[in-house]
Design a protein around this motif. Structure first.
Motif, PDB file in Angstrom:
ATOM      1  N   HIS A  99     -30.994   4.735 -55.566  1.00 26.15           N
ATOM      2  CA  HIS A  99     -30.240   5.924 -55.188  1.00 26.15           C
ATOM      3  C   HIS A  99     -30.278   6.967 -56.307  1.00 26.15           C
ATOM      4  O   HIS A  99     -29.338   7.097 -57.081  1.00 26.15           O
ATOM      5  N   ASP A 100     -31.378   7.684 -56.384  1.00 24.12           N
ATOM      6  CA  ASP A 100     -31.521   8.809 -57.308  1.00 24.12           C
ATOM      7  C   ASP A 100     -31.190   8.435 -58.749  1.00 24.12           C
ATOM      8  O   ASP A 100     -30.209   8.900 -59.332  1.00 24.12           O
ATOM      9  N   ALA A 101     -32.033   7.605 -59.337  1.00 25.49           N
ATOM     10  CA  ALA A 101     -31.848   7.196 -60.737  1.00 25.49           C
ATOM     11  C   ALA A 101     -32.002   8.376 -61.693  1.00 25.49           C
ATOM     12  O   ALA A 101     -31.539   8.310 -62.835  1.00 25.49           O
ATOM     13  N   ASN A 102     -32.637   9.463 -61.209  1.00 26.12           N
ATOM     14  CA  ASN A 102     -32.835  10.632 -62.071  1.00 26.12           C
ATOM     15  C   ASN A 102     -31.506  11.181 -62.588  1.00 26.12           C
ATOM     16  O   ASN A 102     -31.419  11.643 -63.729  1.00 26.12           O
ATOM     17  N   ARG A 103     -30.478  11.137 -61.743  1.00 29.96           N
ATOM     18  CA  ARG A 103     -29.164  11.649 -62.166  1.00 29.96           C
ATOM     19  C   ARG A 103     -28.631  10.846 -63.351  1.00 29.96           C
ATOM     20  O   ARG A 103     -28.057  11.391 -64.287  1.00 29.96           O
ATOM     21  N   LEU A 104     -28.827   9.532 -63.292  1.00 24.03           N
ATOM     22  CA  LEU A 104     -28.351   8.673 -64.380  1.00 24.03           C
ATOM     23  C   LEU A 104     -29.137   8.917 -65.660  1.00 24.03           C
ATOM     24  O   LEU A 104     -28.573   8.910 -66.758  1.00 24.03           O
ATOM     25  N   ILE A 105     -30.444   9.116 -65.516  1.00 25.04           N
ATOM     26  CA  ILE A 105     -31.299   9.359 -66.681  1.00 25.04           C
ATOM     27  C   ILE A 105     -30.921  10.682 -67.352  1.00 25.04           C
ATOM     28  O   ILE A 105     -30.808  10.772 -68.585  1.00 25.04           O
ATOM     29  N   ILE A 106     -30.697  11.723 -66.540  1.00 24.52           N
ATOM     30  CA  ILE A 106     -30.293  13.029 -67.080  1.00 24.52           C
ATOM     31  C   ILE A 106     -28.923  12.919 -67.754  1.00 24.52           C
ATOM     32  O   ILE A 106     -28.702  13.465 -68.834  1.00 24.52           O
TER      33      ILE A 106
END
Length: 244
Positions: A99-106
């Motif tokens: 579920h949109d790991a990009n948000r966690l990485i950012i």
């Protein structure tokens, strides 16, 4: 809302009574994944600090750290389900990856920058100690060290709940998640700091057992933190109302 720290810790122990083995499994799996991925890179470390191998190792460690954060958030997903008396599926451990790991990485990148900025006074104090031998300069270094510690604590206490906010709203942007976290923790920073400091004894137990106690301590700390989040959100009273 605003339940005492001791009460939250007792609730955490009670919740973990029937779920501890599952949380230990999740903790072991996450750490095993990180260790196995990191291990090959540890063999390329060179004595020359600025060698290409060491640069590769540094980049790898940064990426592995980000991945470990994603896996840690997966563990928080499990803790939220247990705390909310919901049915738990082990696949929730990998929820952030799906579920949109990009948000966690950012989010992790932003927190890293904030923590780095918070430690700058401490780094400046080390430079002063190294280059100067004057009493007044050493006093300045001490003050800067204290300021750095305070800023680091502030960043940790203020933004630790941001991952819970992201879990609870899949459509929320990273920017708004930080805004919501600031609003959520307002008026609760001192209580959360007290909660964090109350685990010092648990960490000492980990040291005394050469890390073995971490199998129980880590789930215990994570679940108590989860209950704190639900408490300041005003959700914990609704969850416990039928039981009470």
């Amino acid at each position: 809302m605003n339940r005492g720290i001791t009460e939250l810790k007792n609730m955490a122990r009670e919740n973990l009574h029937g779920s501890l083995f599952g949380f230990i499994q999740a903790f072991v799996i996450c750490n095993l994944i990180v260790t196995l991925v990191e291990m090959p890179f540890s063999f390329i470390i060179d004595k020359d600090t600025l060698s290409p191998q060491n640069m590769i190792y540094l980049v790898a460690i940064i990426l592995i750290t980000i991945a470990s954060v994603v896996l840690t958030v997966g563990q928080y997903c499990l803790h939220l389900r247990v705390a909310r008396k919901e049915k738990v599926y082990f696949k929730e451990l990998y929820y952030p990856l799906m579920h949109d790991a990009n948000r966690l990485i950012i989010t992790e990148a932003i927190l890293f920058v904030l923590e780095l900025l918070a430690t700058l006074p401490a780094f400046a104090s080390l430079a002063i100690v190294y280059f100067f031998d004057d009493f007044h300069m050493l006093l300045l270094a001490l003050v800067l060290s204290i300021v750095g510690c305070i800023l680091t604590l502030w960043v940790s206490v203020t933004f630790k709940m941001v991952y819970f906010v992201l879990i609870d709203d899949e459509e929320l942007s990273v920017k708004n998640a930080f805004k919501q976290t600031l609003a959520l923790i307002k008026g609760h920073k001192v209580r959360f700091l007290y909660l964090e400091l109350s685990f010092i004894g648990s960490y000492l137990l980990v040291l005394l057992t050469l890390g073995i106690a971490m199998l129980w301590v880590q789930p215990y700390i994570m679940h108590t933190t989860t209950l704190f989040y639900l408490d300041i959100k005003g959700e914990l009273d609704k969850i416990l109302k039928p039981a009470e």
